[in-house]
Enzyme design. Sequence first.
Site, short mmCIF file in Angstrom:
data_model
loop_
_atom_site.label_atom_id
_atom_site.label_comp_id
_atom_site.label_asym_id
_atom_site.label_seq_id
_atom_site.Cartn_x
_atom_site.Cartn_y
_atom_site.Cartn_z
N GLY A 1 -110.18 84.38 143.43
CA GLY A 1 -110.13 82.94 143.28
C GLY A 1 -111.29 82.29 144.02
N SER A 2 -111.68 81.10 143.59
CA SER A 2 -112.67 80.35 144.36
C SER A 2 -111.97 79.67 145.54
CB SER A 2 -113.35 79.31 143.47
OG SER A 2 -114.14 79.95 142.50
N GLY A 3 -112.76 79.03 146.39
CA GLY A 3 -112.20 78.36 147.56
C GLY A 3 -112.33 79.19 148.82
N HIS A 4 -112.89 80.41 148.68
CA HIS A 4 -113.05 81.30 149.84
C HIS A 4 -114.53 81.46 150.22
CE1 HIS A 4 -108.91 82.19 149.14
NE2 HIS A 4 -109.15 82.75 147.96
N HIS B 1 -104.82 81.56 151.24
CA HIS B 1 -104.44 80.49 150.32
C HIS B 1 -103.40 79.61 150.97
CE1 HIS B 1 -105.33 84.25 148.13
NE2 HIS B 1 -106.10 83.46 147.41
#
Lengths: 331, 331
Positions: free
Chosen positions: A54-57, A219
Amino acid sequence: MKKFVNDPKNFVPEMLEGLALAHPDTLRYVPAYNLIMRADAPRTDKVSIVQGSGSGHEPAHVMVVGRGLLDAACPGDVFAAPPMDYVYETTKLLATPKGVLLLVNNYTGDRMAFDMGKEMADADGLRTEILTVNDDVAVTDSLYTVGRRGVAGNFFVIKAVGAAAEQGAELDDLIRIGRKVNDVTRTMGVGLTACTPPAKGSPLFELGADEIEFGVGIHGEPGRERRRLTDADAIVDALLDAVVPDLPYKSGDRVALMINGLGGTPVSELYLLYRHAHQRLAERGIRVGRSYVNEYCTSLDMAGASLTLVRLDDEIETLLAAPADAPVNPF
Amino acid sequence: MKKFVNDPKNFVPEMLEGLALAHPDTLRYVPAYNLIMRADAPRTDKVSIVQGSGSGHEPAHVMVVGRGLLDAACPGDVFAAPPMDYVYETTKLLATPKGVLLLVNNYTGDRMAFDMGKEMADADGLRTEILTVNDDVAVTDSLYTVGRRGVAGNFFVIKAVGAAAEQGAELDDLIRIGRKVNDVTRTMGVGLTACTPPAKGSPLFELGADEIEFGVGIHGEPGRERRRLTDADAIVDALLDAVVPDLPYKSGDRVALMINGLGGTPVSELYLLYRHAHQRLAERGIRVGRSYVNEYCTSLDMAGASLTLVRLDDEIETLLAAPADAPVNPF
């Protein structure tokens, strides 16, 4: 929500477009598959290393594409696995005679996407292997996971297999190296604040003014427990008490020590955490041979940090010390 | 206050101790003067480059000590100038036959400390020069400044004089180069949230839920005005409208473009800002030759960013491209 964002649904493609514009000599962006790849990939003389998540990391994983690291990263939307057909198309684009190594952090969604993508690529006759990373000691199963989660320790797997691939190692040797590094790597994190996904526009969970989430996931998944905020040294002690006995790391070991920021914590605080961790490890007879203090795997704007240990041997230390280039971090 | 901190009065020394522990081969910490210096400094074959400033701006400046950058950094407490006798002692420790170049961002407290420290060093017969950086276009005078403030554009001055010093340049040539870079560098920042100094324990100022501080200083000083939070592209447009006409940067120019995070903003958002800035500059006929997207000069945990342009010529571009090593950022 106080963020730099336009339409939240364009958050990921706009970030990727910016990344490619900033590094035109080394990176290429393929919008059709949300793909960031090395400008010189695929190289027929090496195994291609690919990771999706996932993105956001960020910097994980689109900003870890470069010499001696990943050949491509194939991200999903924020906190969402990449679609399996993106994994498939990425694998096809990166295919070389020596094969493609697909790295996956252990989350159910990511594993499904990569298993299916690999199956489709294998049906085309491509040579692929999957390696799963699961360094987080906080919990056994969690909100998005059966088994342990893959978090910031993932970087040591990337660095080691990336260096070996650059030197011409074969796919089966990369699997051996990656498993070996994963097996001696342990991480635990702590969240001081919740993160705010752009599309949600509000914090993902609630934390009281003096509460911290001990063992938080990247997350925002729950960890081991809610604790009262204490001083920094006590937090480091608690993280070490969870991480050290887990392998266990023992007197006489030499280790890599990573203090990873979760996105909203300044690097000054990370070095303050590092100091105490280094001192406490020395008291236990554990020598820090390599140090990593920076943001490697974040959770959007979450304030917090994680602590990772890797038990070093000569092979791992040499691979970690090999040259590598990435847009954001020195490696 | 949700921070990793022990006793706030030890925040700076503990961070510096951690920094030196993490980089034992390249950095040395001298607690008596709050000093971080290269392990191989002073080198008699080069001018020593030293910068001091308040802490809280990391990586500025203690994490910019390294090959091709600073020889030493002499920080004060959080947002406080270093004491003048620390500047003096640092200058003495770093003295070489070729001299010491003291870099100062334009804040009244820092300038006083460096002027006095230099005077004391000169009385000892040392060869020193001061170069002042003032790249912030936001305001003319401010809370801590007569004249323009020095902010993230400072890094281009450090990189250029650091590279030239490494190549053996003399003190007067470094002054010429540093002034030249400062003269073509302009920055403007925007704050989305206030920062929290460890010793205060609460936000330094108030910002409404949909307010931003346009032209914010790196100590949270007021900028040009409070504005409503808009989308990211509109914020970039406003920053460019302030920065571009100020030099002015014109069609046909090639520039370095820096998007600098203020401490609490994740790198994903910085690349999103970069994208639009790059595109808008292209529309104006201004070509981005070098890109910098990272945290360079922060304001503790403030969410926000600044945009810097440097007009490049062959001399500046070559110096910016020279090899350099620092603990946190690739340069």
